[in-house]
Each structure stands twice: as C-alpha cells, then as structure tokens.
Design an enzyme around this catalytic site. Structure first.
Site, PDB file in Angstrom:
ATOM      1  N   HIS A  59       0.841  -1.209   0.000  1.00  0.00           N
ATOM      2  CA  HIS A  59       0.000   0.000   0.000  1.00  0.00           C
ATOM      3  C   HIS A  59       0.874   1.257   0.000  1.00  0.00           C
ATOM      4  O   HIS A  59       1.288   1.738   1.059  1.00  0.00           O
ATOM      5  CB  HIS A  59      -0.929  -0.003   1.216  1.00  0.00           C
ATOM      6  CG  HIS A  59      -1.979   1.055   1.161  1.00  0.00           C
ATOM      7  ND1 HIS A  59      -3.239   0.873   1.676  1.00  0.00           N
ATOM      8  CD2 HIS A  59      -1.971   2.320   0.651  1.00  0.00           C
ATOM      9  CE1 HIS A  59      -3.958   1.973   1.487  1.00  0.00           C
ATOM     10  NE2 HIS A  59      -3.188   2.876   0.879  1.00  0.00           N
ATOM     11  N   ARG A  63       2.756   8.609  -6.555  1.00  0.00           N
ATOM     12  CA  ARG A  63       2.380   9.966  -7.028  1.00  0.00           C
ATOM     13  C   ARG A  63       2.710  10.281  -8.481  1.00  0.00           C
ATOM     14  O   ARG A  63       2.327  11.345  -8.965  1.00  0.00           O
ATOM     15  CB  ARG A  63       3.015  11.066  -6.147  1.00  0.00           C
ATOM     16  CG  ARG A  63       2.710  10.979  -4.667  1.00  0.00           C
ATOM     17  CD  ARG A  63       1.241  11.086  -4.386  1.00  0.00           C
ATOM     18  NE  ARG A  63       0.975  11.386  -2.972  1.00  0.00           N
ATOM     19  CZ  ARG A  63      -0.183  11.105  -2.384  1.00  0.00           C
ATOM     20  NH1 ARG A  63      -1.158  10.514  -3.050  1.00  0.00           N
ATOM     21  NH2 ARG A  63      -0.374  11.413  -1.125  1.00  0.00           N
ATOM     22  N   ASN A  93      -4.718   6.558  -7.103  1.00  0.00           N
ATOM     23  CA  ASN A  93      -5.360   7.883  -6.969  1.00  0.00           C
ATOM     24  C   ASN A  93      -4.457   9.032  -7.395  1.00  0.00           C
ATOM     25  O   ASN A  93      -4.263   9.990  -6.668  1.00  0.00           O
ATOM     26  CB  ASN A  93      -5.853   8.091  -5.531  1.00  0.00           C
ATOM     27  CG  ASN A  93      -4.746   8.024  -4.503  1.00  0.00           C
ATOM     28  OD1 ASN A  93      -3.726   7.359  -4.714  1.00  0.00           O
ATOM     29  ND2 ASN A  93      -4.923   8.701  -3.388  1.00  0.00           N
ATOM     30  N   ASP A 299       1.185   2.676   3.812  1.00  0.00           N
ATOM     31  CA  ASP A 299       0.282   3.676   3.244  1.00  0.00           C
ATOM     32  C   ASP A 299       1.068   4.975   3.021  1.00  0.00           C
ATOM     33  O   ASP A 299       0.594   6.077   3.315  1.00  0.00           O
ATOM     34  CB  ASP A 299      -0.949   3.917   4.123  1.00  0.00           C
ATOM     35  CG  ASP A 299      -2.043   4.698   3.390  1.00  0.00           C
ATOM     36  OD1 ASP A 299      -1.852   5.022   2.203  1.00  0.00           O
ATOM     37  OD2 ASP A 299      -3.068   4.995   4.019  1.00  0.00           O
TER      38      ASP A 299
HETATM   39  O1  DOR Z   1      -4.316   9.598   4.324  1.00  0.00           O
HETATM   40  C1  DOR Z   1      -4.526   9.231   3.182  1.00  0.00           C
HETATM   41  N1  DOR Z   1      -3.761   9.654   2.162  1.00  0.00           N
HETATM   42  N2  DOR Z   1      -5.544   8.409   2.949  1.00  0.00           N
HETATM   43  C2  DOR Z   1      -5.937   8.105   1.706  1.00  0.00           C
HETATM   44  O2  DOR Z   1      -6.938   7.438   1.543  1.00  0.00           O
HETATM   45  C3  DOR Z   1      -5.218   8.624   0.531  1.00  0.00           C
HETATM   46  C4  DOR Z   1      -3.846   9.037   0.889  1.00  0.00           C
HETATM   47  C5  DOR Z   1      -3.241   9.914  -0.164  1.00  0.00           C
HETATM   48  O3  DOR Z   1      -3.186   9.469  -1.320  1.00  0.00           O
HETATM   49  O4  DOR Z   1      -2.826  11.023   0.142  1.00  0.00           O
HETATM   50 ZN    ZN Z   2      -3.508   4.847   0.830  1.00  0.00          ZN
HETATM   51 ZN    ZN Z   3      -6.813   4.510   2.067  1.00  0.00          ZN
END
Ligand code: DOR
Ligand code: ZN
Ligand code: ZN
Length: 420
Positions: A59, A63, A93, A299
């Site tokens: 995860h 970018r 994303n 993340d």
């Molecule tokens: O804190 C977060 N940042 N949660 C997310 O769901 C997306 C992520 C981001 O891409 O900045």
């Molecule tokens: Zn994420």
């Molecule tokens: Zn997320």
C-alpha cells in the site's frame, strides 16, 4: 564463482530463525546452506542483525504521473530501498487515476526505467469503469476502491460496490478497499473538533460491516480491508469467515505507532483514516501478533510540509522508516521475527499472487532485507529519500533499521548507503 552474492547471518527462514548462508545467482536464491558457499561478494551480517525475506509493502502512493513534486517513482523507490522494502504496490489515486488500461500501461512503462525496487500497480475501481476491469486485470496486482472521498477523490458508491464485487471476483485478482462511510463523514462535517472526530471510528466500522456483508454474500472475491484502524473493525474482520474465507486486512505502521493524542495539534499527522485511541492501537498490535492483522503496510502518502500545514491534506510518508518501525516492533514491542516475516513478506506475496517472493527459500527472487536491531538511530530530515522531505517519525529514536536491501540480487542499500 558459484554465486554472485552470498548473504550470511541469522536468517529468518520459513518457520525458523537459523544461522545460514543465502546464495544468490542470476537474481534468484539458489542455495540456503549452513556454510561453504563461495561468491563474488559476501555480505556478513553482524550478530546484531536479522536477514529477512525482502519486505513487500502492498500500500504505497508513488504519485507519478501528475504529482511528481510530492514524489516520483525514483524517489519513492529509493525511499523503499532505504527502508528495507524490495517490492511496493502503487495506488491508483493520481490526478489522472489508474482507472483505464491506458493509464495503467503508462505507469508500468514509467516504472520500467525509473524504479529502484520492484513496483506493481493497483487498478482503481469507480462507478464509471466497471466494464474495463477485465481488461486491466492482467496488468494489475489487484483492484482498489475508495468508499469515501480522500486524496484524488476516487470514489465507488455503495451501489457500485455491489456490482464491482462480482466483477473483480471474476478477474481472480484481490480487491483492496479503503473503508470509511461517506454519509457518516458528511454528518460530521460541521464539527469543529479534532480531525479524528471528522472521520470517526463509526465511519470505518459501518463501512467494514457493509463490505464484510457483501463479500460474504458473494463469496467469490478475495477482499483486503486497507489500513484497519479500530478494534471494532478488526473484530468484524475476525468474524467475517462464515462458511467461506474471512476477509484479509492490513494495518498501517502509523496506526501501530501513534495515537490521536499525537494528532491533536499536529496537522502533519492527518491521515485517512485518522489516528485512533490507545486501545485501538493495542488491539492492532495484538491482531498482528495473533494473526488477524495479515500484513503491514506504510500507506506511504507523501504531501509537502506546506500542503499539510496550509491545506490540511491527509497522508504521511513511511517508506524511509519501514525498517525503523519494524526494528521497534521487534525490540520494543516484542514481536517475533517470524511474525514480521509473515506480515511484511510472505502474507502479501501469497495473498497478491507473487509466488516468486515472500520467503528465503531456493527458487525465490533474491530479495533480502537485513535489519540491524541494535544500532540506535534518530530519524533526521537529511537522510530521507522521499521527495516530500519530512517524516512523521522525525526526532524519534529507533533501536535500529535497514542496513542492507537486496532486490533481485542487486544490493540497493549497502551497509546503510544507498546505491543510486
Ligand atoms: O491519508 C490518506 N492519504 N488516505 C488516503 O486514503 C489517501 C492518501 C493519499 O493518497 O494522500
Ligand atoms: Zn492509501
Ligand atoms: Zn486509504
């Protein structure tokens, strides 16, 4: 010479930790022996170290393309190498989201020339692209959907989720889900209290309950709940087995390390889902040790310090510090190294269908992470590889960190020095 590289030391093998030599030839592990291997180069990991299978972070937000000022594939994968991570899975994303075959192929091509460690890609799922999922499946490590708005505003409605589950199931690829309930978040929008209350535990719990119910009814999809942050959501995951497989879940390093006390007054620590209370943090650690938290992730979600402070964007970087936090888990929390190798390597490899890695065993890729557990280090801005240039762990002292990172037989972190 028989081998290109031998790494010797205390090695975390499947099921046991032993003194061993790992022989790598042509990028693959071709021998694991007590002694006697000869190679072009031998790395002797001192007694303070453990040799793990290369860490897999399932995860990560690299970018690129679109937000290269926050991070790009090169800087993000250098941060991974620095933190002992040999494979990352990139999230969809971006400003032009990875929700079409064209966008997915573009990312794959970019990574071919820029990545310093292995990168795989998630394909995003929205209400608008359900017909394209089958086309993207061969190039994707899995599918990802956001059930609430977050960075990038990529959302799947509840109605869309019901349709997406069988579609993703038919591809055979796993389905990672960011679970927060948008209606509950919207109902808190006027609250002027802490960020943690704007996206409360109930939003996660309601969304996980919804997903668990739908997945159980359908039965054909392998679902992964992203960054579980509350004890109650973890209970729902634990109870999700029914007659079929239970859903899989991951925990993010920051939810194991920080609580909302750290968040209040510090917008740098804003994340979605937010940091929670101490009892949630402890429940996640217990879930990790007990096995209900299947895997560990960063993340890694870089934003510049300015964006964090002025716009309140959510997300923290974490790749540079993966090894630091794992060293803390082993040395300060008392997590068994075998639990680490499961959650940081073998579980994500098997769940996401990468049988060529995840264990120190003959035939696997030459991916190794050597952690020094007894070389205390304080995280400082200057050593970070992430382009955003800051870390939530800055100023904290860790018992150790990654010292060598070997990716496909190449030494990308060598005794603490990055090989750029
Ligand atoms: O804190 C977060 N940042 N949660 C997310 O769901 C997306 C992520 C981001 O891409 O900045
Ligand atoms: Zn994420
Ligand atoms: Zn997320």
């Amino acid at each position: 010479m028989e081998y290109d590289l031998v790494v010797e030391g205390r090695v975390v093998l499947p099921g046991s930790v032993k003194d061993a030599q790992v022989g790598i030839r042509d990028g693959r592990i071709s021998a694991v022996k007590r002694q006697g291997l000869r190679a072009e180069r031998t790395i002797r990991a001192p007694d303070s170290c453990l040799v793990f299978p290369g860490f897999i972070d399932s995860h990560v937000h690299l970018r690129e393309p679109g937000w290269e000022y926050k991070e790009d594939i090169r800087s993000g994968t250098l941060a991974a190498a620095h933190g002992g991570v040999t494979t990352v899975f990139d999230m969809p994303n971006n400003p032009t989201p990875t929700t079409s075959p064209v966008a997915l192929d573009r990312k794959r091509r970019l990574a071919e020339s820029k990545a310093k460690v292995e990168v795989r890609f998630f394909a995003g799922v929205t209400d608008a692209n359900l017909a394209q999922l089958r086309l993207m499946a061969p190039s994707a490590v899995g599918f990802k959907a956001y059930l609430a708005r977050s960075t990038g505003d990529l959302v799947l409605s509840n109605g869309g989720l019901a349709k997406a589950i069988p579609e993703v199931g038919a591809t055979g690829k796993p389905f990672s889900l960011h679970c927060e309930d948008q209606a509950i978040i919207d109902s808190r929008a006027s609250s002027r209290s802490s960020y943690a209350d704007l996206r409360p535990p109930e939003a996660e719990v309601a969304s996980v309950r919804e997903v668990v119910g739908m997945v159980r009814k359908d039965g054909g999809v392998r679902a992964n709940i992203c960054h579980v942050s509350t004890a109650e959501a973890l209970r729902l995951v634990e109870g999700s087995g029914g007659s079929g497989h239970r859903v899989h879940c991951e925990a993010a390093l920051h939810h194991l390390f920080f609580t909302r006390k750290d968040l209040d007054g510090n917008p740098l620590l804003r994340t979605n889902p937010p940091l929670r209370g101490e009892s949630d943090r402890v429940a996640l650690l217990e879930g990790l040790v007990g096995g209900s938290v299947n895997s560990l992730v960063t993340d890694h979600a870089p934003h510049t310090r300015e964006e964090k402070l002025s716009e309140g964007l959510a997300g923290v970087p974490g790749l540079d510090d993966y090894g630091h936090v794992v060293a803390w888990l082993v040395m300060r929390v008392g997590v068994d190294p075998l639990v680490v190798s499961r959650a940081c390597s073998s579980d994500p490899a098997s769940f996401f269908g990468l049988p060529d890695r995840g264990e120190v065993a003959v035939g696997r890729r030459g991916d190794l992470t050597v952690l020094d557990l007894k070389s205390p280090q304080r995280v400082a801005e200057g050593e970070l590889q992430t382009k955003c240039g800051w870390s939530p762990y800055e100023g904290f002292e860790f018992p150790g960190g990654a010292r060598w990172t070997v990716s496909g037989g190449r030494v990308v972190l060598d005794d603490g020095q990055l090989e750029v």
